[in-house]
Every structure is written in C-alpha cells, then in structure tokens.
Design a protein around this motif. Structure first.
Motif, PDB file in Angstrom:
ATOM      1  N   ASN A   1       1.019  -1.150   0.101  1.00  0.00           N
ATOM      2  CA  ASN A   1       0.024  -0.023   0.010  1.00  0.00           C
ATOM      3  C   ASN A   1       0.842   1.428  -0.009  1.00  0.00           C
ATOM      4  O   ASN A   1       0.368   2.141  -0.721  1.00  0.00           O
ATOM      5  N   PHE A   2       2.043   1.310   0.838  1.00  0.00           N
ATOM      6  CA  PHE A   2       2.666   2.430   0.989  1.00  0.00           C
ATOM      7  C   PHE A   2       3.502   2.721  -0.626  1.00  0.00           C
ATOM      8  O   PHE A   2       3.780   3.688  -0.870  1.00  0.00           O
ATOM      9  N   ILE A   3       4.149   1.428  -1.108  1.00  0.00           N
ATOM     10  CA  ILE A   3       4.468   1.640  -2.489  1.00  0.00           C
ATOM     11  C   ILE A   3       3.638   2.116  -3.625  1.00  0.00           C
ATOM     12  O   ILE A   3       3.895   3.090  -4.337  1.00  0.00           O
ATOM     13  N   LYS A   4       2.465   1.774  -3.394  1.00  0.00           N
ATOM     14  CA  LYS A   4       1.193   2.272  -4.396  1.00  0.00           C
ATOM     15  C   LYS A   4       1.197   3.604  -4.255  1.00  0.00           C
ATOM     16  O   LYS A   4       0.866   4.669  -5.106  1.00  0.00           O
ATOM     17  N   ALA A   5       1.008   4.183  -2.951  1.00  0.00           N
ATOM     18  CA  ALA A   5       0.584   5.518  -2.690  1.00  0.00           C
ATOM     19  C   ALA A   5       1.786   6.451  -3.180  1.00  0.00           C
ATOM     20  O   ALA A   5       1.524   7.296  -3.647  1.00  0.00           O
ATOM     21  N   PHE A   6       3.086   5.934  -2.881  1.00  0.00           N
ATOM     22  CA  PHE A   6       4.289   6.592  -3.064  1.00  0.00           C
ATOM     23  C   PHE A   6       4.405   6.926  -4.651  1.00  0.00           C
ATOM     24  O   PHE A   6       4.715   8.088  -5.035  1.00  0.00           O
TER      25      PHE A   6
ATOM     26  N   GLU B   1       4.618  10.613  -6.773  1.00  0.00           N
ATOM     27  CA  GLU B   1       5.588  10.759  -7.649  1.00  0.00           C
ATOM     28  C   GLU B   1       5.139  11.148  -8.984  1.00  0.00           C
ATOM     29  O   GLU B   1       5.497  11.905  -9.776  1.00  0.00           O
ATOM     30  N   GLN B   2       4.125  10.313  -9.448  1.00  0.00           N
ATOM     31  CA  GLN B   2       3.371  10.436 -10.769  1.00  0.00           C
ATOM     32  C   GLN B   2       2.841  11.839 -10.628  1.00  0.00           C
ATOM     33  O   GLN B   2       3.038  12.567 -11.692  1.00  0.00           O
ATOM     34  N   GLU B   3       2.227  12.051  -9.654  1.00  0.00           N
ATOM     35  CA  GLU B   3       1.637  13.568  -9.731  1.00  0.00           C
ATOM     36  C   GLU B   3       2.565  14.752  -9.583  1.00  0.00           C
ATOM     37  O   GLU B   3       2.390  15.950 -10.224  1.00  0.00           O
ATOM     38  N   MET B   4       3.803  14.280  -9.061  1.00  0.00           N
ATOM     39  CA  MET B   4       4.870  15.504  -8.940  1.00  0.00           C
ATOM     40  C   MET B   4       5.552  15.681 -10.273  1.00  0.00           C
ATOM     41  O   MET B   4       6.217  16.541 -10.389  1.00  0.00           O
ATOM     42  N   GLU B   5       5.538  14.797 -11.057  1.00  0.00           N
ATOM     43  CA  GLU B   5       6.505  14.758 -12.297  1.00  0.00           C
ATOM     44  C   GLU B   5       6.179  15.921 -13.098  1.00  0.00           C
ATOM     45  O   GLU B   5       7.146  16.749 -13.648  1.00  0.00           O
TER      46      GLU B   5
END
Length: 90
Positions: free
Chosen positions: A18-23, A27-31
């Motif tokens: 779950n942490f990896i999915k959220a991370f 990151e995709q939103e920050m790109e």
C-alpha cells in the motif's frame, strides 16, 4: 473486534504494498512540477543568466531561510554570491 480499523488488520507486507502504491501515485503527480523545475533551470542556464552553481547556491540559501538558519550563515552565502556577481558593498 470493536473499534479496530481495517488498516490495523493488514500485515506488514500489505502495508508495504500500500505504501509503494501511494508513493508511486504521488511521484507521478509530482512529475509535471519536476519538469517545470527542469525547464526553469534550463532556461536560466541557456540564457546565461545563472550558472548551475549559482542556482544551487540560491536554492541552498532559500532552504536555509525557510528552515530559519542563523543570519550569519546566510550572510556568508550572500557574500559568496556577491563575490561571484559583483555589486555594491553591504
């Protein structure tokens, strides 16, 4: 069990997934924002307005101000910048 949240029932492995999915989602939103920063840096470098070292120093001073660093330390960085750019005495 009364009062237990569903998240409390997850195993450590499930929490990691779950942490990896959220991370990854964050990151995709920050790109796009990271791309804007790269474009900003490239623009200043391409126009010979600032060197990469100048930009690093400016960001470092900004972060120091944001953290509330002591004025003496910031003044040292400012003097370093002034030596590189010239300008009136403080």
């Amino acid at each position: 069990m009364f009062g237990d949240k569903e998240e409390d029932m997850f195993t450590k492995d499930e929490h990691i997934v779950n942490f990896i999915k959220a991370f990854v989602a964050i990151e995709q939103e920050m790109e796009p924002l990271k791309e804007h920063l790269r474009d900003l840096r490239s623009s200043y470098a391409d126009n010979d307005w600032l060197t990469k070292d100048d930009m690093r120093m400016a960001v470092k001073v900004y972060r120091m101000l944001k953290k509330g660093e002591e004025l003496e330390v910031i003044t040292d960085y400012f003097n370093h910048l002034k030596q590189n750019f010239g300008g009136a005495d403080v």
